[in-house]
Write a protein that holds these residues in place. Structure first.
Motif, mmCIF file in Angstrom:
data_model
loop_
_atom_site.group_PDB
_atom_site.id
_atom_site.type_symbol
_atom_site.label_atom_id
_atom_site.label_comp_id
_atom_site.label_asym_id
_atom_site.label_seq_id
_atom_site.Cartn_x
_atom_site.Cartn_y
_atom_site.Cartn_z
ATOM 1 N N UNK A 93 0.814 -1.215 0.000
ATOM 2 C CA UNK A 93 0.000 0.000 0.000
ATOM 3 C C UNK A 93 0.853 1.272 0.000
ATOM 4 N N UNK A 94 1.991 1.253 0.676
ATOM 5 C CA UNK A 94 2.842 2.441 0.716
ATOM 6 C C UNK A 94 3.283 2.845 -0.696
ATOM 7 N N UNK A 95 3.755 1.887 -1.472
ATOM 8 C CA UNK A 95 4.191 2.195 -2.835
ATOM 9 C C UNK A 95 3.025 2.693 -3.684
ATOM 10 N N UNK A 96 1.859 2.109 -3.503
ATOM 11 C CA UNK A 96 0.687 2.540 -4.269
ATOM 12 C C UNK A 96 0.318 3.986 -3.956
ATOM 13 N N UNK A 97 0.412 4.352 -2.700
ATOM 14 C CA UNK A 97 0.140 5.740 -2.309
ATOM 15 C C UNK A 97 1.202 6.681 -2.887
ATOM 16 N N UNK A 98 2.447 6.267 -2.836
ATOM 17 C CA UNK A 98 3.546 7.115 -3.305
ATOM 18 C C UNK A 98 3.531 7.319 -4.817
ATOM 19 N N UNK A 99 3.140 6.285 -5.600
ATOM 20 C CA UNK A 99 3.134 6.501 -7.046
ATOM 21 C C UNK A 99 2.084 7.527 -7.451
ATOM 22 N N UNK A 108 -2.297 1.683 -12.099
ATOM 23 C CA UNK A 108 -1.715 0.793 -11.095
ATOM 24 C C UNK A 108 -1.688 -0.611 -11.663
ATOM 25 N N UNK A 109 -0.596 -1.314 -11.458
ATOM 26 C CA UNK A 109 -0.485 -2.706 -11.864
ATOM 27 C C UNK A 109 -0.255 -3.568 -10.628
ATOM 28 N N UNK A 110 -0.910 -4.723 -10.610
ATOM 29 C CA UNK A 110 -0.807 -5.653 -9.480
ATOM 30 C C UNK A 110 -0.543 -7.055 -10.025
ATOM 31 N N UNK A 111 0.294 -7.792 -9.330
ATOM 32 C CA UNK A 111 0.565 -9.181 -9.683
ATOM 33 C C UNK A 111 -0.368 -10.116 -8.943
ATOM 34 N N UNK A 131 -3.610 11.584 -3.633
ATOM 35 C CA UNK A 131 -3.644 12.618 -4.673
ATOM 36 C C UNK A 131 -2.230 13.140 -4.905
ATOM 37 N N UNK A 132 -2.014 13.608 -6.108
ATOM 38 C CA UNK A 132 -0.710 14.135 -6.494
ATOM 39 C C UNK A 132 -0.381 15.371 -5.667
ATOM 40 N N UNK A 133 0.835 15.426 -5.122
ATOM 41 C CA UNK A 133 1.260 16.527 -4.270
ATOM 42 C C UNK A 133 1.798 17.723 -5.041
ATOM 43 N N UNK A 134 2.182 17.538 -6.300
ATOM 44 C CA UNK A 134 2.713 18.644 -7.087
ATOM 45 C C UNK A 134 4.055 19.117 -6.554
ATOM 46 N N UNK A 135 4.310 20.419 -6.638
ATOM 47 C CA UNK A 135 5.569 20.977 -6.161
ATOM 48 C C UNK A 135 6.767 20.371 -6.861
ATOM 49 N N UNK A 136 7.775 20.007 -6.070
ATOM 50 C CA UNK A 136 8.996 19.441 -6.653
ATOM 51 C C UNK A 136 8.699 18.167 -7.435
#
Length: 149
Positions: A93-99, A108-111, A131-136
């Motif tokens: 879940x962490x990676x899914x949130x970060x992407x 999103x792709x899942x195995x 949601x996308x954070x934008x900025x840098x």
């Protein structure tokens, strides 16, 4: 319904049951599901399914996409060949949130042979709730987009 609440789902034959569980889960959360994946277990080609879903997202027909194959890797590679697609394969879940937050991923792709249904649904929720954070991160996403040529 606006395209932002339309989500395309697809998979190859290896991921039909998990894709269907995700479709039910996502629909229960208010998304209009466009399921374009196979329904019978005969062998299919994941590049076709990944590209078809990616085209739906790239065209604006669907706001987001979720794709599945055995590992999630091959179908993700195919999707990323479509201009405008940023797809990541996630097993947590962490990676899914970060992407979504850092990479503005639209797919999103899942195995299906990597994660079980409970974890897959957690991964989907993390992806959809972020949601996308934008900025840098916007600068970096622009750099990725520039690589498309």
């Amino acid at each position: 319904m606006s395209t932002s609440k339309r989500i395309v789902l697809s998979s190859d034959h290896a991921a039909i049951p998990l894709r269907q569980a995700i479709a039910t889960h996502v629909a229960a959360r208010g998304w209009e599901v466009v399921d374009i994946g196979p329904v019978t277990p005969e062998s299919t080609h994941y590049p076709d399914h990944g590209a078809a879903a990616a085209r739906r997202v790239a065209s604006g027909d669907c706001g987001l996409g979720i794709i599945l194959c055995g590992t999630g890797q091959g179908i993700m590679m195919a999707a990323n060949k479509i201009k405008g697609i940023r797809c990541g394969v996630c097993s947590d879940a962490f990676s899914a949130r970060m992407i979504r937050q850092h990479n503005d991923a639209n797919m999103l792709s899942i195995g299906a042979r990597v994660v079980g249904e409970g974890l897959a649904l957690d991964i989907v929720d993390a992806f959809l709730n972020a949601t996308f954070e934008g900025g840098r991160h916007g600068t970096r996403v622009d750099m990725i987009t520039a690589l498309e040529g």
